[in-house]
Scaffold this motif. Structure first.
Motif, PDB file in Angstrom:
ATOM      1  N   VAL A 602      43.368  42.037  56.572  1.00 24.76           N
ATOM      2  CA  VAL A 602      42.522  43.081  55.521  1.00 24.76           C
ATOM      3  C   VAL A 602      42.736  42.357  53.703  1.00 24.76           C
ATOM      4  CG1 VAL A 602      42.418  45.200  54.735  1.00 24.76           C
ATOM      5  CG2 VAL A 602      42.910  45.514  56.861  1.00 24.76           C
ATOM      6  N   PHE A 603      41.484  42.495  52.947  1.00 27.89           N
ATOM      7  CA  PHE A 603      41.738  41.711  51.927  1.00 27.89           C
ATOM      8  C   PHE A 603      41.340  43.046  50.682  1.00 27.89           C
ATOM      9  CE2 PHE A 603      39.583  39.014  48.556  1.00 27.89           C
ATOM     10  CZ  PHE A 603      40.537  39.127  47.929  1.00 27.89           C
ATOM     11  N   PHE A 604      42.089  43.423  49.615  1.00 24.97           N
ATOM     12  CA  PHE A 604      41.901  44.032  48.998  1.00 24.97           C
ATOM     13  C   PHE A 604      42.151  43.819  47.769  1.00 24.97           C
ATOM     14  CE2 PHE A 604      44.514  47.347  51.752  1.00 24.97           C
ATOM     15  CZ  PHE A 604      43.946  48.187  51.327  1.00 24.97           C
ATOM     16  N   ASP A 605      40.843  43.237  47.073  1.00 23.01           N
ATOM     17  CA  ASP A 605      39.908  42.454  46.035  1.00 23.01           C
ATOM     18  C   ASP A 605      40.027  42.716  45.342  1.00 23.01           C
ATOM     19  OD1 ASP A 605      38.377  40.389  44.952  1.00 23.01           O
ATOM     20  OD2 ASP A 605      37.036  40.309  45.423  1.00 23.01           O
ATOM     21  N   THR A 606      40.832  43.010  43.861  1.00 25.01           N
ATOM     22  CA  THR A 606      40.698  43.931  42.201  1.00 25.01           C
ATOM     23  C   THR A 606      39.459  43.026  41.616  1.00 25.01           C
ATOM     24  OG1 THR A 606      42.837  42.372  41.801  1.00 25.01           O
ATOM     25  CG2 THR A 606      43.933  44.437  43.084  1.00 25.01           C
ATOM     26  N   ALA A 607      39.172  42.271  42.018  1.00 27.27           N
ATOM     27  CA  ALA A 607      38.739  41.978  41.322  1.00 27.27           C
ATOM     28  C   ALA A 607      37.417  42.614  40.109  1.00 27.27           C
ATOM     29  CB  ALA A 607      36.983  40.347  42.146  1.00 27.27           C
ATOM     30  N   GLY A 608      37.071  42.498  39.299  1.00 28.27           N
ATOM     31  CA  GLY A 608      36.520  43.627  38.263  1.00 28.27           C
ATOM     32  C   GLY A 608      37.539  44.294  37.663  1.00 28.27           C
ATOM     33  N   CYS A 609      39.036  44.922  38.559  1.00 30.14           N
ATOM     34  CA  CYS A 609      40.018  46.291  37.927  1.00 30.14           C
ATOM     35  C   CYS A 609      39.949  45.630  36.774  1.00 30.14           C
ATOM     36  CB  CYS A 609      40.492  46.331  39.418  1.00 30.14           C
ATOM     37  SG  CYS A 609      39.573  46.729  41.036  1.00 30.14           S
ATOM     38  N   GLU A 610      40.440  45.176  36.173  1.00 28.36           N
ATOM     39  CA  GLU A 610      41.335  44.698  35.348  1.00 28.36           C
ATOM     40  C   GLU A 610      42.785  44.396  35.785  1.00 28.36           C
ATOM     41  OE1 GLU A 610      39.765  46.004  32.119  1.00 28.36           O
ATOM     42  OE2 GLU A 610      38.148  44.470  31.549  1.00 28.36           O
ATOM     43  N   TYR A 611      42.890  44.419  36.190  1.00 28.56           N
ATOM     44  CA  TYR A 611      44.550  44.807  37.164  1.00 28.56           C
ATOM     45  C   TYR A 611      45.933  43.849  36.686  1.00 28.56           C
ATOM     46  CZ  TYR A 611      43.293  48.720  39.808  1.00 28.56           C
ATOM     47  OH  TYR A 611      43.306  49.946  41.030  1.00 28.56           O
TER      48      TYR A 611
END
Length: 759
Positions: A602-611
């Motif tokens: 599983v890959f949780f992608d945070t791109a665009g979330c500004e984390y």
């Protein structure tokens, strides 16, 4: 061909790098001890305060063993707080100081060492409740051991290891005739000549009609056993994650200990880069069934492994315990009792001739008696040790410990070094000079030795890289240089066919070249002996184990393709195993069964979330954390736990210590100590059913730091058995070089990619 000039350059470079590393460790420790107060030192795990002396007795070598604990009068719990003390570390016992004072003030008021009752020694044994310090009789302070009633323990820079490595390099230099001084009583073996490029490896002669003790070994393991047994001087075994390297080494040891009719029994020295590695082999050897004649392999463990107190089986095999059960031991026992009684009186645990603690002339006379008793005890003990070792077929020790007094002038037929890719070359030469044949085992595609001096240089370079930069022009930039000096775009250019360990199946096995390579000085201490031999002699110097028994096929796929030339395959017993196959797994719905328990990657992608990441303000080592990413990790751990996965089956790992601290504060209150939370480096050699990786890095400059180290990422993704979860910002991480770009592309194609938003 290697010339005298090459040998001189090689030895000089080893000395230069070792001196640099020693200075880096001393500088780091000195800086901490002078700048940090007692409370901060305890927080960093470099000190433990409020201790009391429980006992003083005698150990092997006449060493004074000082036992420390947390007295109930000062502490609500006898358990030690988290710390970094390990067997072999150098430490100092000094008077306890309040947490409000500073180390600088203590030093100023100290005067001399005797006034402050400071005693230095080596950590001998560590448990949850007690720490034992071994004080050498040759230390000046030990001639008048005056321990404070309430003390603290402070970790010091350990120069003992560097002294031993430097001494070994000096011995090698004298053997080669490159330095003046007393020449050792033995010449350089043919194996040593091969290691230095002075002679070509002899042809491999595999044993014929070999019958394997372990019939479950796969073909690559059997080939590695034949290769190791048939190589006259040196053999390397490349063991990728989960491929049964320890099983293979145990099989090799069993064959080496078989004595053909009319031949003498071979002596084997088994070493490793850490106590954990040699203890793993030791446990397997002790569990082996007896041979046809009812006899078992006679094994002796040198040193004091961290687990020796909790594993009775290991304890029984240590030299210390065996030395008490020989016929000669009774002679030394009386002397030891007298010694311990005298030391007890001198440390305040007993009374002198006048019913009070000895003072003045009486104390001086007692110390004179102690010195004489120590000398007598050492002489008697020496005979006991020689008797035990003479009866041992296999001696097990770390590379460093093999250079100790117990094995002085001992010779072996074969030395085996496990985790050779995590050991400095200089420390490997300590056991090598004791034998005529060498077998190395390890994985050059996992993390190399930790080098403080190199890490400091890389950190400075990284800080310069991550400083604010002007806006890039439209002109195509030059390829970036990675921290190890390679082009980032080519970070995996040496990963494919060049990492191959065997010829393709359609071609015959390669033969060792007769061309003598040139011995080149190492660029850094990260260049291990395993790496150097492969570079000198090519892939024919080693055999690779190619069947792994840990990971689901989907988890194994990317490492196999990029780092192991697609040769790493999954055994049928693990190829398709998932979390839902565990007996404790219990999803509430079919959807949960599929999304949580039925998905290998599983890959949780945070791109665009500004984390975005944050530099940890409480540390000065540039460590980073990411609060939002940590919350995503917490949520997924909750999902796994709700589906029946036990905390003990889960590991959360990250490259940054600051993120470990943050994740610990979020997860420990919910799941206790059973859930494992740590750095990638600390997880090497470990495995868990489910592993969650927090990548941390997310920034507008698209800097990834040491994530670009493919070996570190290889370790991270190969710890998981049934489930791998990755949490990170693809828009940042993909700019860390070709390897990370390939990994992100693989995740997007093969993993279950999910949006990582918290809302």
């Amino acid at each position: 061909m290697t010339t005298e000039s090459h040998l001189k350059d090689f030895i000089a470079r080893q000395r230069e790098l070792l001196a640099k590393e020693r200075n880096a460790e001393i500088e780091r420790t000195s800086l901490l001890l002078t700048k940090c107060g007692p409370k901060l030192l305890e927080q960093k795990g470099l000190a433990i305060g409020g201790l009391g002396v429980v006992n003083v007795n005698i150990g092997l070598g006449g060493k004074t063993l000082v036992e420390l604990e947390r007295p109930s009068g000062y502490h609500s719990s006898p358990l030690f707080p988290p710390h970094t003390f390990r067997p072999g570390d150098l430490a100092r016992i000094e008077p306890h100081v309040s947490t409000t004072s500073t180390t600088r003030k203590v030093k100023t008021a100290a005067g001399d060492a005797k006034a402050t009752q400071q005693t230095e020694g080596v950590i001998y044994r560590v448990s949850d409740l007690r720490i034992v310090i071994a004080v050498d009789a040759s230390d000046a302070g030990s001639d008048d051991l005056d321990l404070p009633e309430r003390c603290r323990l402070v970790k010091l820079a350990n120069s003992v290891t560097y002294d031993r490595m430097d001494k070994t390099i000096g011995t090698l230099e004298r053997i080669l005739g490159l330095a003046s001084g007393e020449k050792p009583p033995f010449d350089l073996s043919q194996m040593g000549r091969v290691l230095l490029g002075l002679a070509a490896p002899s042809p491999v002669v595999p044993p014929k009609d070999i019958e394997f003790f372990n019939e479950t070994l796969n073909d690559s393991q059997k080939e590695a056993v034949r290769f190791a047994l048939g190589s006259p001087e040196v053999a390397c075994i490349h063991g990728p994650p989960g491929t049964g390297k320890t099983h293979t080494l145990v099989e090799i040891i069993r064959h080496l200990t078989v004595t053909p009719p009319g031949s003498r029994s071979k002596r084997i020295l088994v070493c490793g880069a850490s106590n954990l590695s040699v203890d793993n082999i030791l446990e397997r050897l002790l569990l082996l069934p007896a041979g046809p004649k009812g006899d078992k392999i006679k094994v002796t463990r040198i040193g004091h492994p961290a687990r020796v107190m909790s594993h009775e089986m290991i304890l029984e095999s240590t030299l210390e315990v065996k030395a008490t059960r020989t016929d000669e031991a009774a002679l030394a026992k009386d002397t030891k009792t007298e010694l311990e009684t005298a030391l007890g009186v001198l440390s305040g645990k007993g009374k002198g001739a006048k019913g009070k603690g000895p003072r003045g002339a009486e104390r001086k006379k007692m110390w004179e008696e102690v010195r004489n008793l120590r000398k007598e005890y050492r002489q008697r003990e020496g005979g006991v040790v020689r008797s035990v070792l003479k009866d041992s077929q296999v001696v097990v020790a770390t590379c460093h410990t093999s250079g100790g007094r117990q094995l002085f002038n001992e010779r072996f037929d074969v030395v085996i070094i496990d985790e050779a890719t995590q050991a400095l070359e200089a420390v490997c030469w300590i056991p090598i000079l004791k034998a005529g044949k060498l077998i190395l085992a390890g994985d050059p595609m996992q993390l190399p030795p930790t080098i403080l001096s190199l890490d400091a240089e890389r950190k400075k370079k990284q800080q310069k890289k991550e400083a604010p930069k002007p806006k890039p022009s439209s002109k195509k930039p030059e390829p970036k240089r990675s921290e190890d000096g390679e082009d980032e775009d080519d970070s995996d250019s040496d990963s494919g066919a060049s990492e191959d360990t065997e010829a393709p199946a359609s071609k015959p096995a390669p033969t060792i070249t007769k061309r003598l390579p040139v011995l080149e000085p190492p660029r850094t201490l990260e260049t291990t002996l395993f790496d150097r031999l492969e570079k000198m002699y090519g892939p024919s110097i080693k055999r690779m184990l190619n069947v792994q028994y840990r990971m689901h096929t989907d988890i194994c796929d990317f490492p196999s393709t990029t780092l192991y030339s697609s040769k790493l395959t999954s055994h049928s017993s693990v190829a398709a195993h998932l979390l839902h196959d565990l007996p404790n797994a219990s999803a509430e719905s079919e959807e949960d069964a599929k999304e949580i328990l039925g998905t290998p990657v599983v890959f949780f992608d945070t791109a665009g979330c500004e984390y975005f990441e944050r530099l940890d303000d409480e540390t000065d080592d540039g460590s980073r954390c990411n609060e939002n990413e940590a919350q995503v990790v917490k949520n997924w751990v909750e999902s796994l736990a709700s589906a029946g996965i036990l905390p003990s089956q889960i590991a959360v790992i990250t490259p940054y210590q600051a993120q470990v601290t943050l994740l610990t504060s979020l997860l420990r209150p919910l799941y206790g100590t059973e859930i494992e939370i740590g750095t990638v480096d600390g997880m090497q050699g470990r495995e868990k059913e489910a592993v969650i990786i927090s990548l941390v890095r997310s920034n507008e400059n698209r800097e990834v730091g040491f994530l670009k180290e493919k070996r570190r990422m290889n370790v991270a993704m190969t710890r998981a058995r049934r489930h791998l979860c990755v949490v990170g910002d693809s828009s940042t991480v993909r700019h860390g070089g070709r390897y990370l770009k390939q990994w992100l592309a693989w995740l997007e194609t093969n993993a279950d990619v999910r949006y990582a938003g918290l809302e």
